[in-house]
Design a protein around this motif. Structure first.
Motif, short mmCIF file in Angstrom:
data_model
loop_
_atom_site.label_atom_id
_atom_site.label_comp_id
_atom_site.label_asym_id
_atom_site.label_seq_id
_atom_site.Cartn_x
_atom_site.Cartn_y
_atom_site.Cartn_z
N LYS A 1 0.87 -1.21 0.02
CA LYS A 1 0.24 -0.08 -0.04
C LYS A 1 0.89 1.14 0.01
O LYS A 1 0.42 2.53 -0.38
N GLY A 2 2.34 1.13 0.27
CA GLY A 2 3.12 2.08 0.34
C GLY A 2 3.38 2.89 1.71
O GLY A 2 3.89 3.96 1.86
N LEU A 3 2.95 2.00 2.67
CA LEU A 3 2.93 2.82 3.99
C LEU A 3 4.34 2.40 4.56
O LEU A 3 5.09 1.27 3.85
N SER A 4 5.16 3.11 5.31
CA SER A 4 6.20 2.91 5.79
C SER A 4 6.06 2.37 7.18
O SER A 4 5.83 2.87 8.06
N ILE A 5 7.02 1.17 7.51
CA ILE A 5 7.29 0.57 8.79
C ILE A 5 8.42 1.04 9.34
O ILE A 5 9.46 0.97 8.94
N LEU B 1 1.25 3.73 20.90
CA LEU B 1 2.81 3.61 20.47
C LEU B 1 3.66 3.68 21.84
O LEU B 1 4.73 3.21 21.75
N LYS B 2 3.47 4.55 22.65
CA LYS B 2 4.06 4.64 23.87
C LYS B 2 4.40 3.43 24.69
O LYS B 2 5.18 3.16 25.19
N ILE B 3 3.07 2.65 24.49
CA ILE B 3 3.28 1.16 25.48
C ILE B 3 4.25 0.33 24.73
O ILE B 3 4.88 -0.36 25.37
N TYR B 4 4.20 0.22 23.47
CA TYR B 4 5.10 -0.62 22.69
C TYR B 4 6.21 -0.22 22.23
O TYR B 4 7.25 -0.89 22.09
N PHE B 5 6.41 1.27 22.11
CA PHE B 5 7.84 1.64 21.67
C PHE B 5 8.17 2.88 22.31
O PHE B 5 8.16 3.87 21.74
N PRO B 6 8.33 2.73 23.87
CA PRO B 6 8.79 3.92 24.56
C PRO B 6 10.08 4.40 23.91
O PRO B 6 10.34 5.80 24.14
N GLU B 7 10.96 3.77 23.16
CA GLU B 7 12.21 4.10 22.79
C GLU B 7 11.99 4.92 21.37
O GLU B 7 12.99 5.50 21.01
N GLY B 8 10.81 5.11 20.77
CA GLY B 8 10.57 5.88 19.60
C GLY B 8 10.74 4.89 18.49
O GLY B 8 10.94 3.71 18.67
N ALA B 9 10.56 5.47 17.36
CA ALA B 9 11.04 5.09 15.97
C ALA B 9 12.16 5.28 15.34
O ALA B 9 12.72 6.28 15.62
N CYS B 10 12.25 4.46 14.08
CA CYS B 10 13.09 5.13 13.01
C CYS B 10 12.61 5.66 11.68
O CYS B 10 12.62 4.78 10.90
N SER B 11 12.29 7.05 11.66
CA SER B 11 11.74 7.55 10.61
C SER B 11 12.71 7.62 9.55
O SER B 11 14.02 7.82 9.79
N TYR B 12 12.22 7.39 8.33
CA TYR B 12 13.05 7.56 7.11
C TYR B 12 12.04 8.04 5.91
O TYR B 12 11.01 7.99 6.10
N GLU B 13 12.57 8.25 4.93
CA GLU B 13 12.14 8.57 3.79
C GLU B 13 12.18 7.52 2.63
O GLU B 13 13.35 7.02 2.28
N GLN B 14 10.99 7.00 2.14
CA GLN B 14 11.13 5.89 1.33
C GLN B 14 11.54 6.25 -0.24
O GLN B 14 11.07 7.38 -0.51
N ALA B 15 12.52 5.67 -0.50
CA ALA B 15 13.11 6.11 -2.17
C ALA B 15 12.16 6.02 -3.20
O ALA B 15 12.18 6.82 -3.97
N SER B 16 11.13 5.44 -2.91
CA SER B 16 10.01 5.19 -3.98
C SER B 16 8.97 6.37 -3.39
O SER B 16 7.79 6.31 -4.44
N PHE C 1 6.88 8.14 -6.36
CA PHE C 1 6.04 7.31 -7.14
C PHE C 1 4.62 6.93 -6.39
O PHE C 1 3.99 5.84 -7.24
N LEU C 2 4.61 7.20 -5.21
CA LEU C 2 3.41 6.68 -4.56
C LEU C 2 2.17 7.57 -4.46
O LEU C 2 1.32 7.36 -4.35
N ARG C 3 2.61 8.93 -4.49
CA ARG C 3 1.76 10.02 -4.48
C ARG C 3 2.22 11.12 -5.03
O ARG C 3 3.42 11.48 -5.13
#
Length: 151
Positions: free
Chosen positions: A28-32, A127-142, A145-147
């Motif tokens: 679907k073009g979502l970023s994990i 998100l605070k319950i499962y990822f108190p350490e935060g996330a690893c944001s990034y920009e998809q190279a594609s 071409f997604l939107r």
């Protein structure tokens, strides 16, 4: 952009459907932006499902969610909360439309494979319950071409 929590529940892990379901979000073009496998503790369950703790069905919900590992994911995207919930389909796999994750893989209300936050407020809290350490944001190279650039 929004961020949401998605849990691949114990039934998803035990049925070895993780890859198929993760691919739906990626296609679907979502970023994990964060992902981990963990055992939900009774304490985490009570925090996550705080609004249900006093309800008669809660003990079986806690027993289920703590019965085997889950895969927790933080997922980013435009209107990601509503997009993910549409991908999942109705809560009950028996009522979910064909083509949705639950419609294709679930035949149960409780064992419906995936949890997803239902609002920005829930997403922030969960998100605070499962990822108190935060996330690893990034920009998809594609991404180009997604939107369109104005979306």
């Amino acid at each position: 952009m929004q961020r949401t929590l998605v849990l691949l529940k114990p039934d998803c892990v035990q049925r070895a459907l993780m890859g198929k379901i993760i691919s739906r979000f990626e296609e679907k073009g979502l970023s994990i932006v964060a992902m981990k496998m963990l055992h939900v503790t009774p304490e985490m369950s009570r925090e996550h499902y705080a609004e249900h703790v006093e309800k008669p069905f809660y003990p079986s919900l806690e027993e289920f969610i703590t019965s085997a590992p889950v895969v927790a994911m933080a997922i980013d995207g435009l209107d990601v909360i509503s997009v993910v919930r549409e991908l999942l389909g109705a809560t009950s796999g028996l009522k979910a439309a064909a083509g949705t994750i639950r419609g294709d893989f679930s035949g149960s209300r409780q064992m419906n494979l995936v949890h997803a936050s239902d609002s920005p407020e829930s997403a922030t809290r969960e998100l605070k319950i499962y990822f108190p350490e935060g996330a690893c944001s990034y920009e998809q190279a594609s991404k180009d071409f997604l939107r369109a650039c104005d979306e």
